[in-house]
Design a protein around this motif. Structure first.
Motif, mmCIF file in Angstrom:
data_model
loop_
_atom_site.group_PDB
_atom_site.id
_atom_site.type_symbol
_atom_site.label_atom_id
_atom_site.label_comp_id
_atom_site.label_asym_id
_atom_site.label_seq_id
_atom_site.Cartn_x
_atom_site.Cartn_y
_atom_site.Cartn_z
ATOM 1 N N GLY A 142 0.796 -1.220 0.000
ATOM 2 C CA GLY A 142 0.000 0.000 0.000
ATOM 3 C C GLY A 142 0.827 1.267 0.000
ATOM 4 O O GLY A 142 0.282 2.364 0.013
ATOM 5 N N TYR A 143 2.172 1.105 -0.032
ATOM 6 C CA TYR A 143 3.072 2.258 -0.060
ATOM 7 C C TYR A 143 4.063 2.089 -1.204
ATOM 8 O O TYR A 143 4.352 0.972 -1.636
ATOM 9 C CB TYR A 143 3.819 2.408 1.270
ATOM 10 C CG TYR A 143 2.914 2.785 2.410
ATOM 11 C CD1 TYR A 143 2.755 4.107 2.804
ATOM 12 C CD2 TYR A 143 2.169 1.808 3.083
ATOM 13 C CE1 TYR A 143 1.907 4.455 3.842
ATOM 14 C CE2 TYR A 143 1.308 2.146 4.114
ATOM 15 C CZ TYR A 143 1.178 3.468 4.487
ATOM 16 O OH TYR A 143 0.330 3.812 5.499
ATOM 17 N N ILE A 157 7.066 2.819 5.588
ATOM 18 C CA ILE A 157 5.798 3.519 5.374
ATOM 19 C C ILE A 157 5.973 5.036 5.444
ATOM 20 O O ILE A 157 5.028 5.778 5.210
ATOM 21 C CB ILE A 157 4.724 3.080 6.407
ATOM 22 C CG1 ILE A 157 5.171 3.419 7.826
ATOM 23 C CG2 ILE A 157 4.402 1.600 6.276
ATOM 24 C CD1 ILE A 157 4.093 3.222 8.879
ATOM 25 N N ARG A 195 5.383 7.187 -0.023
ATOM 26 C CA ARG A 195 4.009 7.688 0.079
ATOM 27 C C ARG A 195 3.007 6.533 0.008
ATOM 28 O O ARG A 195 3.283 5.494 -0.577
ATOM 29 C CB ARG A 195 3.701 8.657 -1.069
ATOM 30 C CG ARG A 195 4.536 9.921 -1.079
ATOM 31 C CD ARG A 195 4.101 10.921 -0.010
ATOM 32 N NE ARG A 195 4.819 12.187 -0.164
ATOM 33 C CZ ARG A 195 6.021 12.426 0.331
ATOM 34 N NH1 ARG A 195 6.647 11.499 1.018
ATOM 35 N NH2 ARG A 195 6.608 13.599 0.139
ATOM 36 N N GLU A 196 1.832 6.814 0.600
ATOM 37 C CA GLU A 196 0.752 5.827 0.481
ATOM 38 C C GLU A 196 0.340 5.736 -0.981
ATOM 39 O O GLU A 196 0.267 6.745 -1.690
ATOM 40 C CB GLU A 196 -0.440 6.244 1.342
ATOM 41 C CG GLU A 196 -1.496 5.164 1.451
ATOM 42 C CD GLU A 196 -2.599 5.525 2.452
ATOM 43 O OE1 GLU A 196 -3.479 4.677 2.648
ATOM 44 O OE2 GLU A 196 -2.565 6.638 3.002
ATOM 45 N N SER A 243 -7.044 5.191 -1.172
ATOM 46 C CA SER A 243 -5.938 4.390 -0.643
ATOM 47 C C SER A 243 -6.002 2.975 -1.203
ATOM 48 O O SER A 243 -7.011 2.277 -1.044
ATOM 49 C CB SER A 243 -6.005 4.353 0.881
ATOM 50 O OG SER A 243 -5.216 3.299 1.387
#
Length: 231
Positions: free
Chosen positions: A112-113, A153, A183-184, A222
């Motif tokens: 997710g990053y 993260i 970054r996300e 996200s």
């Protein structure tokens, strides 16, 4: 007694360098009084061959290591034999070249990053080097020491050394300050045929007709959160 010792090459010309050598050690057979031989260690002996200023062009050269090029800890010790008798070196011209610095990233950030390559910053972003022409002309860049991204993260800074191959030395600052932006990660996800529900108060009356009663949605946000969402 026999000893294996390192071979050192000294250059007279500051414009030339040894790019390859057939052997980095030599085996010497020595003769000496027994009392001296017992305590004679390899580190007490040195072999140094000097390449004179007459060598001015790149190429392969052979030489014979002479007994007087081996320094011994006492005059009573004599060199009986040197193996190999003949060594070969490849000589090359020394040049100075600027190389771009490339960060050597290891692993991936947390799920997710992502690493934002466009926002990566390095100071300096190039290094001035000196080395054999044949090697440096093939190089466009030099890598840093590994920079671990595993599970990251958040953005972070690192100061790392630039790694250079043997025979190439830095003529400028070899420490690099690196800013690594994390970054996300954002993305899109489509949800097909999601049922539409009507929320009505208990006092409401009448018939509701829905057309259509199902819709398709595309959500952006996200990536980590989107992956958890079900219709």
């Amino acid at each position: 007694v026999m000893r294996v010792i390192p071979l050192k090459i000294e250059m007279s010309s500051k414009q030339m360098t040894v790019s390859e050598i057939s052997t980095k050690v030599v085996q010497v057979t020595l003769s000496a009084p027994r009392v001296l031989i017992v305590n004679l260690a390899s580190q007490d002996i040195q072999a140094v061959h000097k390449i004179g200023p007459e060598i001015k062009t790149a190429g392969e050269y052979s030489f014979r290591l002479e007994p007087d090029e081996i320094s011994l800890p006492g005059f009573q010790i004599r060199v009986i034999k040197i193996v190999p008798e003949v060594m070969t070196v490849k000589m090359d011209e020394l040049i100075i070249q600027k190389l771009e610095i490339q960060p050597d990233f290891v692993g991936e950030p947390a799920v997710g990053y992502k690493l934002l390559a466009d926002e990566l910053r390095m100071d300096p972003n190039a290094i001035l080097t000196q080395g054999p022409k044949g090697m440096l002309e093939k190089m466009k860049s030099a890598k840093t020491e590994p920079i671990d991204l595993v599970g990251r993260i958040r953005s972070f800074h690192r100061t790392v050394e630039v790694k250079l191959p043997p025979g190439v030395k830095s003529m400028s600052e070899s420490l690099v300050n690196v800013y690594i932006p994390i970054r996300e990660e954002f993305g899109e996800k489509e949800f097909k045929d999601v049922p539409v529900r009507i929320l009505r108060s208990p006092t409401a009356s009448g018939v509701v007709d829905l057309n259509p009663d199902k819709v398709t949605l595309v959500l952006r946000g996200s990536k980590l959160y989107l992956e958890k969402l079900a219709p």
